[in-house]
Structures are given as structure tokens and as C-alpha cells.
Design a protein around this motif. Sequence first.
Motif, short mmCIF file in Angstrom:
data_model
loop_
_atom_site.label_atom_id
_atom_site.label_comp_id
_atom_site.label_asym_id
_atom_site.label_seq_id
_atom_site.Cartn_x
_atom_site.Cartn_y
_atom_site.Cartn_z
N VAL A 173 74.93 14.04 -20.70
CA VAL A 173 76.19 13.66 -20.06
C VAL A 173 76.60 14.73 -19.05
N TRP A 174 76.54 16.02 -19.45
CA TRP A 174 76.88 17.12 -18.56
C TRP A 174 75.97 17.10 -17.33
N ALA A 175 74.66 16.87 -17.53
CA ALA A 175 73.69 16.86 -16.43
C ALA A 175 73.99 15.72 -15.46
N VAL A 176 74.29 14.54 -15.96
CA VAL A 176 74.61 13.39 -15.10
C VAL A 176 75.82 13.73 -14.23
N ARG A 177 76.86 14.27 -14.85
CA ARG A 177 78.07 14.61 -14.09
C ARG A 177 77.80 15.71 -13.07
N GLY A 216 76.56 17.00 -7.11
CA GLY A 216 75.74 17.70 -6.12
C GLY A 216 75.06 18.96 -6.61
N HIS A 217 75.16 19.24 -7.91
CA HIS A 217 74.53 20.44 -8.48
C HIS A 217 73.11 20.13 -8.92
N ALA A 218 72.24 21.11 -8.82
CA ALA A 218 70.88 20.98 -9.34
C ALA A 218 70.91 21.35 -10.82
N VAL A 219 70.26 20.55 -11.65
CA VAL A 219 70.27 20.77 -13.09
C VAL A 219 68.85 20.68 -13.63
N PHE A 220 68.49 21.68 -14.43
CA PHE A 220 67.17 21.68 -15.05
C PHE A 220 67.34 22.11 -16.50
N GLY A 221 66.66 21.38 -17.40
CA GLY A 221 66.68 21.76 -18.80
C GLY A 221 66.07 23.15 -18.97
N PRO A 222 66.32 23.79 -20.11
CA PRO A 222 65.85 25.17 -20.31
C PRO A 222 64.34 25.36 -20.12
#
Length: 170
Positions: A56-60, A65-71
Amino acid sequence: MPGVNGVEATRAIVRAVPATRVLVLTMFEDDESVFAAMRAGAFGYLVKGAKQEEIVWAVRSVAAGHAVFGPSVARRIIDFFAVGASRAPAPEPFPELTAREREVLDLIAAGRSNPAIARHLAISGKTVSNHITAIFAKLAVADRAEAIVRARQAGLGADLEQGASRADPG
């Protein structure tokens, strides 16, 4: 996703609506898959098994416009750049293609005909045609000439071009 992989879907979505932010949720965390998704336009990459709150946090975040990558993916990216991209092996061109499709495309770019490719790879002409159809679809090219241009721009066909034209005219 029947008939299309995540990289192809990402590329098609971003091409159709460039402002779209894609978050990939997959079971693949190898370098080739991660970097192929990023090259296709993904803004985020999570590996299945991520907690619901993280998704949910990653989708938002990606929508903002933020880049998100799992650990685990972030670690791969950091390691890639820490080692230095110049010392890391170059990624395969056209990661959306299978190894055999890249081999066929390399031979096409070298000027080989379908029968010559079939002989060289010890496969049937029909199999060569099937590979070429898949290559055209995955690269979104209309014909052999366009595929050759794309392949040569990526450095394919160069090693075989001279030998192919002299040793195997057809």
C-alpha cells in the motif's frame, strides 16, 4: 499475465500513457529482471512476499512520483553501482527476448536468411519463422529491416556480418 510478461506490459503502459507510474510486484529479483523493468519505465519494484502495508505504501509512493524498491531489490541496485557498472557485465540487449530469440535476431542482423539460420542453429524453418514472429511482436517492429536496424543499434550482428555475407549467401 497470459500472453505478455511484466516488462512488456510496463513498456506498453508507459508508451500509451507516459505519465503513468508502474509498480512491479513479482517473484523475480535477479538483476536482469530488475533492470529490464526499470529500463521499461517501472518506478517501483517489489518482490512477492512483501507485507500488505509495504505494498500500500509503495503504491502511494510511486503514484506520488517516488521510486520504490523492496529491501532485497534495493540491495541489488546498491551492489550493482558499488561494484561499478563498468566492471559489471553488460546487460543482454533486448531482455524481453529469450536467449534463442536473441540468437536468431543476431543472425538476422548479420544478414542471414531464414534457411541459413535454420541450418546454423539446427532447427526447422518453421521454428525460425516462429522465433521471428515472436521477436517482431516483442520488439514492436513491423518487418525484418526494422528489426535489423534495432539489432545493429544494440550491437548485434557485428561479429557475424562479414562472415555471413561471404560464407553463407542464402
